[in-house]
Design an enzyme around this catalytic site. Structure first.
Site, PDB file in Angstrom:
ATOM      1  N   GLU A  38       0.828  -1.213   0.000  1.00 17.93           N
ATOM      2  CA  GLU A  38       0.000   0.000   0.000  1.00 17.93           C
ATOM      3  C   GLU A  38       0.857   1.255   0.000  1.00 17.93           C
ATOM      4  O   GLU A  38       0.773   2.092   0.914  1.00 17.93           O
ATOM      5  CB  GLU A  38      -0.961  -0.019   1.200  1.00 17.93           C
ATOM      6  CG  GLU A  38      -1.944  -1.179   1.136  1.00 17.93           C
ATOM      7  CD  GLU A  38      -3.038  -1.140   2.197  1.00 17.93           C
ATOM      8  OE1 GLU A  38      -2.821  -0.547   3.257  1.00 17.93           O
ATOM      9  OE2 GLU A  38      -4.115  -1.718   1.955  1.00 17.93           O
ATOM     10  N   GLU A  61      -5.422  -8.344  -1.324  1.00 15.20           N
ATOM     11  CA  GLU A  61      -6.120  -8.210  -0.040  1.00 15.20           C
ATOM     12  C   GLU A  61      -7.574  -7.925  -0.325  1.00 15.20           C
ATOM     13  O   GLU A  61      -7.889  -7.095  -1.183  1.00 15.20           O
ATOM     14  CB  GLU A  61      -5.565  -7.055   0.814  1.00 15.20           C
ATOM     15  CG  GLU A  61      -4.240  -7.323   1.445  1.00 15.20           C
ATOM     16  CD  GLU A  61      -3.807  -6.210   2.401  1.00 15.20           C
ATOM     17  OE1 GLU A  61      -4.681  -5.562   3.021  1.00 15.20           O
ATOM     18  OE2 GLU A  61      -2.591  -5.999   2.510  1.00 15.20           O
TER      19      GLU A  61
END
Ligand code: BGP
Length: 479
Positions: free
Chosen positions: A176, A377
């Site tokens: 991220e 994810e």
């Protein structure tokens, strides 16, 4: 006939600091998350410099994957995992980040993990840096604000690439990375929290420092990709973005533009650098309007151009709405909140559940970059209560995952090249945002609780058997 590729990578995802525990074992140094206390949905976690004797630091034991990895990987194999996404704890390899020689005991641990995966026919997918910066680098250099971090990161990459070159093929440079576009990122990913003690996500914000630090991460990511391609042509190098699907709350054109800007800043700013090799066309205006003066060194632009990734990965939990009107009801979310969408329901943590948004996101991303994608994810953080039979009947989790897989199939039918799917927290672990155990994502339940108690035993939830069937039928059997 399944719409997914024959070699589709079904699996699950975890991150070292959230599940390994053994935080000071075998020469491991302390990382930024090791200095974070537990919290909850309503009381925020804190970061402390000294370890407070009465505070609980959830990463210290977590679910102790360090000593349970054989049992856990065997359970993943029982579900039929083809891939297991995990991260390497930087501080196991370089305890302060500055050592010149890697810590052999740390390296040996991941040998054991990857060998165990191999024995079970599971391919590791490794995140090099997943919110696990050595605390010493945060303390001494203010984390990624200092360009010298690029060199320390490269030392770390070189050590793990060489050691695991025959065991790991898929690598993600930063988890991220777009967390750095937000204040949250100062603690989570950038480590720009030098000398700060207090509520973790309230580190005094300095946008100039944040974007400069993010630039250093882009340089590091590109350098790692270039180095890997030159030395290990068998490697596949990916990025990882917390994808924010942002819809305009109304058809007011101002809302449409605001939603576009949200996605520009959250998604495309980082994605363009890592996939197209240059800052997006809107960056100059964004920097100017926010008083950001980016310091680039000669050669940076060429490096970014060369260091583009082979595949694009992202996390997807929810979508949000953006409005310029003041009557929108605020919601929470993964890194980013927004306005409430009247068509969607939310999880117990207020994250709006939106499977169709996953198809839309896949289409958007693929249209822009045209490289293979992977959802690394996705999942539902929920309270799991044992039924009268002592088992976890998590039909709500199955419903969430089923609906998202159905939408992935739609995207594949649209023409998206989708490589794989690794739902988050395939075994219960510590929450990144709140430090809780109670926010559970797993197919496997872990007897570990917010107060630190629990015997760490593992149990299969209903979703375990469901996912086993999904994998066995390559995503065809979803009931
Ligand atoms: C992502 C992170 C993960 C993970 C997940 C779920 O942002 O990459 O580390 O934890 O979100 O978030 P949370 O743990 O806050 O529920």
């Amino acid at each position: 006939m399944s719409v997914f590729r024959d070699d589709f990578l079904w699996g699950g995802a975890c991150a070292a600091n959230q599940f390994e525990g053994a935080w000071d074992v075998d020469g491991k140094g302390d990382s930024v998350p090791d200095h974070c206390t537990n919290g909850s949905h309503t009381s925020p976690k804190r970061i402390t410099e000294a370890f407070e004797p009465d505070a609980l630091y959830p990463s210290h034991e977590a679910i102790d994957f360090y000593h349970h990895y054989e049992e856990d990987i065997a359970l993943f194999a029982e579900m039929g995992f083809k891939v297991f996404r995990t991260s390497i704890n930087w501080t196991r390899i370089f305890p302060t980040g500055e050592e010149t020689e890697p810590n052999e005991a740390g390296l040996a641990f991941y040998d054991r993990v990857f060998d165990c995966c191999k024995r079970h026919g599971i391919e590791p997918l490794v995140t090099i840096s997943h919110y696990e910066l050595p605390y010493a680098l945060a303390k001494k250099y203010n984390g990624w604000a200092d360009r010298r971090l690029v060199g320390y990161y490269m030392n770390y990459c070189k050590a793990i690439f060489e050691r695991y070159k025959d065991k790991v093929k898929y690598w993600l440079t930063f988890n991220e990375i777009n967390a750095g576009t937000m204040r949250f990122g100062s603690i989570l990913s950038l480590g720009t929290c030098q000398g700060y003690t207090g509520v973790a996500f309230e580190v005094p914000d300095d946008i100039q420092t944040r974007y400069q630090a993010l630039h250093h991460q882009f340089v590091a990511s590109a350098e790692a990709v270039v180095y890997a391609h030159e030395h290990y042509p068998q490697f596949k190098m990916g990025n990882m973005i917390a994808f924010s699907a942002a819809y305009p709350l109304t058809c007011d054109p101002n809302d449409v533009v605001a939603a576009q800007q949200q996605m520009d800043n959250m998604d495309w700013y980082c994605g363009d650098v890592q996939c197209l090799g240059e800052y997006p066309y809107f960056a100059k205006r964004f920097w100017a309007e926010n008083g950001i003066q980016l310091r680039m060194e000669p050669g940076d632009e060429e490096l970014l151009k060369k260091g583009v990734v082979d595949f694009y990965t992202f996390s997807y939990y929810m979508s949000t709405c953006i409005t310029t009107h003041t009557d929108g009801q605020a919601i929470e979310g993964n890194l980013v909140g927004g306005a409430k969408n009247p068509y969607l329901k939310a999880s117990d943590w207020g994250w709006q559940i939106d499977p169709v948004g996953l198809r839309w996101s896949l289409d958007q991303i693929y249209a822009r970059y045209r490289i293979p994608l992977m959802v690394v994810e996705n999942g539902l953080g929920a309270f799991d209560e044992k039924g009268p039979d002592g088992k976890i009947h998590d039909s709500y989790r199955i419903d969430y995952l089923r609906a998202h897989i159905q939408q992935m199939a739609e995207a594949v039918k649209d023409g998206v090249d989708l490589m794989g799917y690794t739902p988050w927290g395939c075994i219960d672990l510590v929450s990144a945002s709140t430090g809780e155990m109670a926010k559970r994502y797993g197919f496997i339940y872990v007897n570990k609780f917010d107060d630190g108690t629990g015997d760490l035993s593992r149990e299969r939830k209903d979703s375990f058997y469901w996912y086993q069937k999904v994998i066995a039928t390559n995503g065809e059997e979803l009931d």
